[in-house]
Design a protein around this motif. Structure first.
Motif, PDB file in Angstrom:
ATOM      1  N   PHE A 139      -4.859  -3.064   9.441  1.00 21.84           N
ATOM      2  CA  PHE A 139      -4.510  -1.746   9.979  1.00 21.84           C
ATOM      3  C   PHE A 139      -5.173  -1.615  11.346  1.00 21.84           C
ATOM      4  O   PHE A 139      -6.388  -1.789  11.472  1.00 21.84           O
ATOM      5  CB  PHE A 139      -5.029  -0.634   9.063  1.00 21.84           C
ATOM      6  CG  PHE A 139      -4.399  -0.639   7.700  1.00 21.84           C
ATOM      7  CD1 PHE A 139      -3.159  -0.057   7.491  1.00 21.84           C
ATOM      8  CD2 PHE A 139      -5.055  -1.246   6.633  1.00 21.84           C
ATOM      9  CE1 PHE A 139      -2.581  -0.072   6.238  1.00 21.84           C
ATOM     10  CE2 PHE A 139      -4.477  -1.262   5.377  1.00 21.84           C
ATOM     11  CZ  PHE A 139      -3.238  -0.682   5.175  1.00 21.84           C
ATOM     12  N   SER A 177       0.790  -4.601   4.585  1.00 19.94           N
ATOM     13  CA  SER A 177       0.039  -4.890   5.801  1.00 19.94           C
ATOM     14  C   SER A 177      -1.126  -5.819   5.503  1.00 19.94           C
ATOM     15  O   SER A 177      -1.829  -5.645   4.507  1.00 19.94           O
ATOM     16  CB  SER A 177      -0.554  -3.595   6.391  1.00 19.94           C
ATOM     17  OG  SER A 177       0.440  -2.609   6.544  1.00 19.94           O
ATOM     18  N   ASN A 227      -8.423   7.159   4.387  1.00 22.14           N
ATOM     19  CA  ASN A 227      -7.471   6.913   5.478  1.00 22.14           C
ATOM     20  C   ASN A 227      -7.983   7.523   6.784  1.00 22.14           C
ATOM     21  O   ASN A 227      -7.400   8.457   7.326  1.00 22.14           O
ATOM     22  CB  ASN A 227      -6.106   7.496   5.084  1.00 22.14           C
ATOM     23  CG  ASN A 227      -5.022   7.146   6.093  1.00 22.14           C
ATOM     24  OD1 ASN A 227      -5.210   6.263   6.929  1.00 22.14           O
ATOM     25  ND2 ASN A 227      -3.897   7.841   6.005  1.00 22.14           N
ATOM     26  N   HIS A 247       0.829  -1.208   0.000  1.00 22.30           N
ATOM     27  CA  HIS A 247       0.000   0.000   0.000  1.00 22.30           C
ATOM     28  C   HIS A 247       0.862   1.257   0.000  1.00 22.30           C
ATOM     29  O   HIS A 247       2.016   1.238   0.456  1.00 22.30           O
ATOM     30  CB  HIS A 247      -0.953   0.022   1.204  1.00 22.30           C
ATOM     31  CG  HIS A 247      -0.276  -0.109   2.535  1.00 22.30           C
ATOM     32  ND1 HIS A 247       0.267   0.952   3.214  1.00 22.30           N
ATOM     33  CD2 HIS A 247      -0.065  -1.204   3.315  1.00 22.30           C
ATOM     34  CE1 HIS A 247       0.775   0.525   4.360  1.00 22.30           C
ATOM     35  NE2 HIS A 247       0.603  -0.783   4.443  1.00 22.30           N
ATOM     36  N   ILE A 254      -5.645   5.298   1.251  1.00 22.95           N
ATOM     37  CA  ILE A 254      -4.725   4.158   1.181  1.00 22.95           C
ATOM     38  C   ILE A 254      -4.989   3.436  -0.134  1.00 22.95           C
ATOM     39  O   ILE A 254      -6.096   2.933  -0.363  1.00 22.95           O
ATOM     40  CB  ILE A 254      -4.952   3.179   2.348  1.00 22.95           C
ATOM     41  CG1 ILE A 254      -4.923   3.913   3.698  1.00 22.95           C
ATOM     42  CG2 ILE A 254      -3.908   2.063   2.324  1.00 22.95           C
ATOM     43  CD1 ILE A 254      -5.474   3.071   4.863  1.00 22.95           C
ATOM     44  N   CYS A 271      -3.663   4.796   8.735  1.00 29.71           N
ATOM     45  CA  CYS A 271      -2.346   4.400   8.220  1.00 29.71           C
ATOM     46  C   CYS A 271      -1.424   5.603   8.341  1.00 29.71           C
ATOM     47  O   CYS A 271      -1.704   6.660   7.763  1.00 29.71           O
ATOM     48  CB  CYS A 271      -2.458   3.930   6.773  1.00 29.71           C
ATOM     49  SG  CYS A 271      -0.867   3.433   6.077  1.00 29.71           S
ATOM     50  N   ASN A 277      -7.057  -5.673   5.365  1.00 24.11           N
ATOM     51  CA  ASN A 277      -6.586  -4.803   4.273  1.00 24.11           C
ATOM     52  C   ASN A 277      -7.584  -4.708   3.115  1.00 24.11           C
ATOM     53  O   ASN A 277      -7.336  -4.037   2.130  1.00 24.11           O
ATOM     54  CB  ASN A 277      -5.176  -5.191   3.806  1.00 24.11           C
ATOM     55  CG  ASN A 277      -5.128  -6.527   3.118  1.00 24.11           C
ATOM     56  OD1 ASN A 277      -6.152  -7.113   2.766  1.00 24.11           O
ATOM     57  ND2 ASN A 277      -3.913  -7.038   2.918  1.00 24.11           N
TER      58      ASN A 277
END
Ligand code: FES
Ligand SMILES: [Fe+2]
Length: 459
Positions: free
Chosen positions: A116, A113, A96, A71, A82, A106, A127
């Motif tokens: 998160f 990842s 985000n 990402h 993101i 993030c 994700n």
């Protein structure tokens, strides 16, 4: 999955509405009022709410997130997203912001990842954006509908030749319709390689000027012979200054424009790519005229309205060393009233030799990187424009965009075989009149604005 769309809220003051309607009148005379480039909180707020969420904004290149979980943080206007390849393989754009109190979810520019976790209270998202768990979830959040409380996802995310764009407006046309005829010219480079990839993360630099100075300067070849004359003087540019004018400015409509420098001889063609790479060009996406333009092209510079640009051309910093082509994509990102970030990605076909890759990357950084000679020059001019346009006297000036319109020798080529309106040389300024006309439409129109077609006849 929770979806993200924009709210249309802002109304325009009578004073700004009057100024904006005056822009259209000025453009008819080949003029742009200087305040367009100046610091202006109300105008900037309007751009943030009416322009950036409604256009198709460049997000990133597919090669930036090759693996599941990869990402990077990207922006639409100043809003943070993101851009991620989720574990299910789908590429997504997630707002985000945690759905609990809105903290940024993030906090790194790039990474890989599976999930998160919000740094505030620990809500945790897969994700894919789905809310999966949280501390003491049963005690605190028992009964919450996790499907309802995932990260907000942008539904309008589309790609063209590996370039991802997003739009927050459900009423906007598709990316293909938005790009219109500009795709024909973008294909001249982006249609050639199936394996284009970015060379590392984008370089970024803050310029003390408006984002509009970015697109305005990037389609303007006239300034090269003065602002960048040191590059001619050291022999960095593989063409004499007098020949820089040769080529065409092409207005494709929808605010987009392209400029193509045509080499005065066969010496520099295919942007200077070496023979072994030319042999790997794939012309399956191109018609005969596109192939002809590619063969004769020394420089290709394009801007998709409003703030995405691309560039392909050969350059050296030592005339004893042959020029090497660089290929770039750019964004002119707003960063507050009167400030922008110039983002620069260098591109290379994955199949290029290690030697070519190194040479192309090095020359790109030295010349058109954030610390490169071109960008230093351009940032200075952008700052000068912004100072004048923000000053008490300067903001009432009308700036001259009349080359090829009321003055100069540029003329429309009547039998141009490609789409759009093309002119006989590169130093014409009609293109900006159509770009600013499109800009005004976005700011003034409550409904989704008309995408203005290329003029049949420049007038
Ligand atoms: S703000 Fe994210 S968990 Fe509370
Ligand atoms: Fe420049």
């Amino acid at each position: 999955m929770a979806e993200l769309n924009i709210l249309r809220t802002r109304s325009v003051s009578a004073e700004l509405e009057q100024r904006l309607s005056g822009v259209e009148t000025d453009l008819n005379d080949g003029l742009v009022p200087a305040w367009v480039f100046g610091n202006d909180p109300e105008l900037y707020a309007l751009e943030r709410e009416r322009l950036f969420p409604r256009v198709w904004s460049f997000i990133g290149h597919v090669s930036e997130i090759p693996e599941p979980g990869d990402h990077v943080i990207r922006y639409i206007g100043e809003d943070s997203f993101i851009f991620i390849r989720s574990s299910d393989g789908e590429i997504r754009l997630l707002f985000n912001a945690c759905r609990h109190r809105g903290n940024q979810i993030c906090t790194v520019e790039r990474g890989n990842s599976k999930a998160f976790q919000c740094p505030y209270h620990g809500w945790t998202y897969a994700n894919t954006g789905e809310l999966t768990t949280a501390p003491a979830i049963d005690d605190v959040l028992g009964g919450i509908d996790r499907g309802e409380w995932g990260l907000l996802a942008v539904t309008r995310l589309e790609q063209y030749r590996g370039l991802y764009f997003a739009c927050l407006d459900p009423d906007a046309p598709s990316l293909a319709e938005y790009m219109g005829d500009a795709a024909y010219y973008l294909d001249i480079f982006f249609g050639l390689f199936d394996d284009l990839e970015v060379l590392g993360p984008p370089q970024r630099a803050t310029w003390p000027t408006t984002w509009k100075a970015g697109f305005d300067g990037f389609g303007d070849d006239y300034h090269l012979i003065t602002l960048h004359r040191s590059l001619f003087e050291i022999g960095a540019l593989a063409v004499p200054p007098a020949a820089n004018i040769l080529g065409h400015h092409i207005i494709t409509g929808h605010g987009h424009n392209i400029t193509i420098s045509i080499a005065p001889s066969d010496e520099i063609a295919y942007w200077g790519y070496p023979a072994e790479m030319i042999a790997r060009y794939s012309t399956k996406h191109l018609d005969d005229f596109q192939i002809d333009l590619m063969k004769r092209s020394r420089v290709l510079v394009g801007t998709l309205f409003p703030n995405f640009s691309y560039l392909v051309f050969p350059i050296t910093v030592d005339p004893k060393i042959p020029a090497v082509p660089l290929a770039q994509i750019r964004m002119w990102l707003p960063r507050g009233d009167g400030r922008m970030e110039a983002w620069v990605w260098n591109l290379i076909p994955a199949s290029a030799s290690a030697e070519f890759r190194e040479k192309s990357h090095l020359i790109a950084i030295r010349t058109f990187g954030s610390g490169g000679v071109f960008d230093q020059d351009d940032g200075l001019a952008g700052h000068g424009i912004n100072r004048t346009s923000s000053s008490v006297i300067g903001r009432s000036m009308k700036l001259n965009y009349q080359s090829g319109f009321a003055i100069g020798t540029a003329e429309q080529i009547e039998d141009w075989p490609g789409p759009g309106a093309a002119t006989s040389h590169r130093y014409e300024e009609n293109a900006y009149r159509y770009t600013f006309r499109q800009w005004v439409r976005f700011l003034r129109d409550d409904a989704y604005p008309e995408l203005i077609p290329a003029p049949r006849k420049l007038a």
